[in-house]
Design a protein around this motif. Structure first.
Motif, short mmCIF file in Angstrom:
data_model
loop_
_atom_site.label_atom_id
_atom_site.label_comp_id
_atom_site.label_asym_id
_atom_site.label_seq_id
_atom_site.Cartn_x
_atom_site.Cartn_y
_atom_site.Cartn_z
N HIS A 46 17.35 -36.05 8.33
CA HIS A 46 17.12 -36.96 9.45
C HIS A 46 18.72 -37.61 10.09
CE1 HIS A 46 12.63 -38.11 8.62
NE2 HIS A 46 12.92 -36.87 7.94
N HIS A 72 10.00 -35.13 19.80
CA HIS A 72 9.48 -34.44 20.96
C HIS A 72 8.34 -34.94 21.76
CE1 HIS A 72 11.77 -30.59 20.22
NE2 HIS A 72 11.70 -30.99 19.10
N ASN A 95 16.98 -30.14 8.11
CA ASN A 95 15.79 -30.95 7.97
C ASN A 95 15.94 -32.37 7.45
OD1 ASN A 95 13.73 -28.90 8.17
ND2 ASN A 95 14.05 -28.11 6.04
N GLU A 155 9.97 -34.54 13.03
CA GLU A 155 10.37 -33.96 14.44
C GLU A 155 9.68 -34.04 15.74
OE1 GLU A 155 12.13 -29.82 14.49
OE2 GLU A 155 12.76 -30.04 16.48
N SER A 195 16.98 -39.68 18.99
CA SER A 195 17.02 -39.24 17.58
C SER A 195 16.09 -40.21 16.96
CB SER A 195 18.53 -39.97 17.30
OG SER A 195 19.40 -38.70 17.07
N PHE A 211 11.29 -26.51 18.61
CA PHE A 211 11.37 -27.03 17.33
C PHE A 211 12.56 -26.40 16.50
CE2 PHE A 211 7.61 -29.02 18.41
CZ PHE A 211 7.49 -30.06 17.87
N ARG A 257 2.56 -30.32 16.74
CA ARG A 257 3.88 -29.25 16.91
C ARG A 257 3.33 -28.21 17.65
NH1 ARG A 257 8.37 -28.04 12.79
NH2 ARG A 257 8.77 -25.87 13.33
N SER A 297 13.45 -27.87 13.08
CA SER A 297 13.44 -27.98 11.70
C SER A 297 11.78 -27.83 11.21
CB SER A 297 13.58 -29.45 11.33
OG SER A 297 12.51 -30.39 11.71
N GLN A 319 16.10 -36.76 13.42
CA GLN A 319 15.52 -35.36 13.95
C GLN A 319 15.78 -35.77 15.67
OE1 GLN A 319 14.34 -32.57 12.82
NE2 GLN A 319 15.27 -33.11 10.78
N SER A 320 15.72 -34.90 16.47
CA SER A 320 16.06 -35.03 18.01
C SER A 320 15.02 -34.39 18.65
CB SER A 320 17.46 -34.56 18.10
OG SER A 320 17.76 -33.25 17.93
N ASP A 321 14.96 -34.47 19.95
CA ASP A 321 13.96 -33.93 20.96
C ASP A 321 14.68 -32.55 21.34
OD1 ASP A 321 15.86 -35.15 22.29
OD2 ASP A 321 14.90 -35.28 24.13
#
Ligand code: G6P
Length: 608
Positions: free
Chosen positions: A86, A131, A84, A127, A96, A120, A110, A122, A88-90
């Protein structure tokens, strides 16, 4: 609360990112992470816990990347964990993202993205941003980011990198703080200017819905319509930084001891004693409107709210205005008429508190005159208000606010006098207030000389689990603020109460294990306070009183007392709070608490 730092230049990024994160630690966090791009590959390193741990993790890594993003996370969606944390990525791990704020429609986004096949990892709201950018990306990353932002509901400061785009850091702001630092052929972004202190003093304050692209030798800023904007570069002064402990064991203690200076800075150049007036350049542009104001509503949170409570009494005694005070987090639920007769005054150390910002935006919508008392220069609340006054108290790092509280009280007094002198306050009344203000720094120094006595008393009381703080009139807020200091840093239960209300409930708690701290200055409330203290004594309650040297009756009645110099009643809270700050500090120290970074608390609360 969450902190962001980003770099794009010619130096290795990781040491700069780590150093920046360390400077943001005071905001409060539970995990940390960073991303850079090495050989066209995204490299992301994260950890739960301290930045020092992240630094250790990066130590053995060969990475000469000269751009990157980093973050300290204060958990909101999903518990503190590496996943969780950061950035966060795709799905492709090419994008990032670090984020401060909350994406309110993240669940809906989401689900939509999951249906399209996005995976996903996290539980975070952040996030979805990575995405969604991935989903929107065709051939122009900036357009993809703009399309993404269009879909987001909530508040965010975002920093984004993509491994196919060397030397480009994308920054977006809506509602959460993020500023741009301009160096020589290097650019930075950070949640506040402290993180950038050793690198540059040149800042650009982004407004909401602005978007910056940092490159190694240029930068540009756009609006959400993809149009380039010309933004002013602000130069910060050395005094706006100064973040070392100067030999004190904790920032909190240093900041308590800085109060003679921060109080002086609050009124320096702002008083004309022989005219009995205050001179507030920040209010001059709205002076005509101010003269027509009938009502003022003060909004703020935490310690700034307590300053506002004292401010209510100050304004009532110096102006003809109707004064209301409301917690910023409650303000938006009220059905209030806010037209041009009304001023809304936001008080905020950080200038970024999400509740205060949301409340002031609500007041703006309804047409009130917006005023601010802010310490951190150029921040969102300072930007959105029509006029205001800066504290000029220098950065406050300890989570428990001390020097800013007393500085806020000085500025509230100056503001009330500024308005009151256009109304009925006479020259001699104004003159008396200003003469008393001028004496405060020396009187504070006298209290600080008693540091040892307060330390001893704190040690005597540190074993109790509950405290009641009581006061009346100007010092009812002092009781609340004293209790807040103790619970914030020592985790001891403490309640601040108006002394008259004691008999309607809290007195049932009193026994020999539940001490009371009574704030009993020599003023119009003195006799009534003595009665309350008798009531407590009759129930075997212990009394520690904060009083004045000549107050013989209360000194005799109390188990312990601390004397502070006497000033005029409206300024007495400034002196009375100082022993209570020291008391809380020494109790917490005795208990071995993490004083500057108490558990679960954050310095700058950027979520509602
Ligand atoms: C947090 C801080 C407090 C502060 C409050 C309001 O709770 O820990 O010290 O009083 O926020 O912050 P502000 O920056 O708006 O004064």
């Amino acid at each position: 609360m969450c902190g962001i730092i980003s770099y794009c230049g010619k130096r290795p990024a990781i040491p700069i990112l780590i150093d920046g994160l360390k400077r943001l630690e005071y905001r409060g966090y539970d995990s940390a992470g960073l991303s850079t791009v090495d050989n066209n590959k995204m490299v992301t390193i994260k950890t739960v816990g301290k930045v020092a741990k992240l630094e250790n993790k990066t130590a053995g890594i060969q990475n000469s990347s000269t751009f990157g993003i980093a973050h300290t996370r204060w958990a909101t969606h999903g518990k503190p964990s590496e996943i969780n944390a950061h950035p966060q990525s795709d799905c492709t791990n090419k994008i990032s993202v670090v984020h401060n704020g909350i994406i309110e429609n993240y669940l809906e986004l989401r689900e939509e993205l999951q249906k399209k096949g996005h995976r996903f990892k996290s539980q975070t709201d952040t996030e979805v941003v990575a995405h969604l950018i991935e989903d929107n990306y065709e051939d122009d990353l900036e357009v993809a980011i703009l399309k993404t932002v269009e879909r987001l509901v909530g508040t965010f400061g975002l920093a984004i990198i993509h491994s196919d785009f060397d030397h480009r850091v994308f920054i977006v702001k809506r509602g959460s703080p993020i500023i741009i630092g301009i160096g020589d052929d290097e650019y930075f972004a950070a949640s506040d200017s402290n993180a950038l202190a050793p690198y540059t003093h040149k800042m650009i304050y982004l407004s909401d819905d602005e978007f910056a692209v940092l490159n190694s030798n240029k930068y540009y800023i756009k609006n959400m319509k993809n149009q380039i904007l010309e933004k002013k570069i602000e130069i910060l002064e050395e005094d706006d930084y100064q973040v070392d402990k100067k030999g004190f064991e904790h920032y909190m203690l240093k900041e308590i001891f800085e109060q003679p200076e921060s109080i002086k800075n609050a009124f320096r150049g702002r008083i004309i004693i022989n005219e009995g007036v205050s001179k507030l350049g920040g209010l001059e542009p709205v002076v005509d409107r101010l003269k027509d104001i009938k009502k003022m509503i003060i909004i703020s949170c935490g310690t700034s709210y307590h300053a506002g409570l004292v401010g209510r009494y100050i304004f009532e005694s110096l102006t003809e205005l109707d004064i209301e005070i409301e917690l910023a987090s409650e303000f938006r639920y009220r059905r209030l008429k806010l037209d041009e007769d009304v001023a809304v005054l936001a008080i905020s150390q950080s200038g970024e508190t999400a509740d205060t910002l949301a409340a002031i935006k609500e007041a703006k919508r309804k047409g009130a005159l917006l005023l601010g008392i802010v310490n951190a220069v150029g921040t969102s609340i300072a930007q959105i208000t029509d006029a205001g006054v800066y504290n000029h108290a220098g950065p406050e790092i300890g989570v428990a606010s001390t020097k800013i509280y007393t500085s806020q009280l000085v500025i509230l007094t100056l503001m009330a006098l500024f308005i009151g002198r256009y109304q009925s306050i006479s020259f001699s009344e104004g003159n008396e207030i200003l003469c008393a203000l001028k004496k405060l720094p020396d009187q504070v120094k006298d209290i600080l000389k008693n540091d040892n006595q307060i330390k001893k008393i704190a040690s005597k009381y540190s074993g109790y689990n509950d405290f009641l703080y009581i006061g009346r009139l100007y010092n009812y807020p002092t009781a609340m603020e004293g209790a807040l200091k103790l619970k914030e840093i020592s985790y001891i239960h403490a309640e601040g109460y108006p002394a008259g209300e004691m008999k309607h409930g809290p007195i049932s708690l009193i026994d020999e294990n539940f001490p009371t701290i009574a704030i009993v200055p020599i003023d119009s409330t003195y006799d009534k306070m003595i009665n309350n203290v008798h009531e407590i004594k009759a129930r075997n309650g212990k009394i520690l009183s904060i009083t004045n040297e000549k107050a013989e009756k209360i000194k005799k009645l109390s188990d312990d007392f601390i004397c502070v110099p006497q000033t005029i009643p409206i300024l007495q809270p400034i002196l009375n709070i100082i022993p209570l700050q020291l008391f809380a500090y020494y109790v917490a120290r005795e208990k071995g608490c993490d004083i500057d970074k108490p558990r679960n608390l954050a310095k700058s609360v950027t979520v509602e």
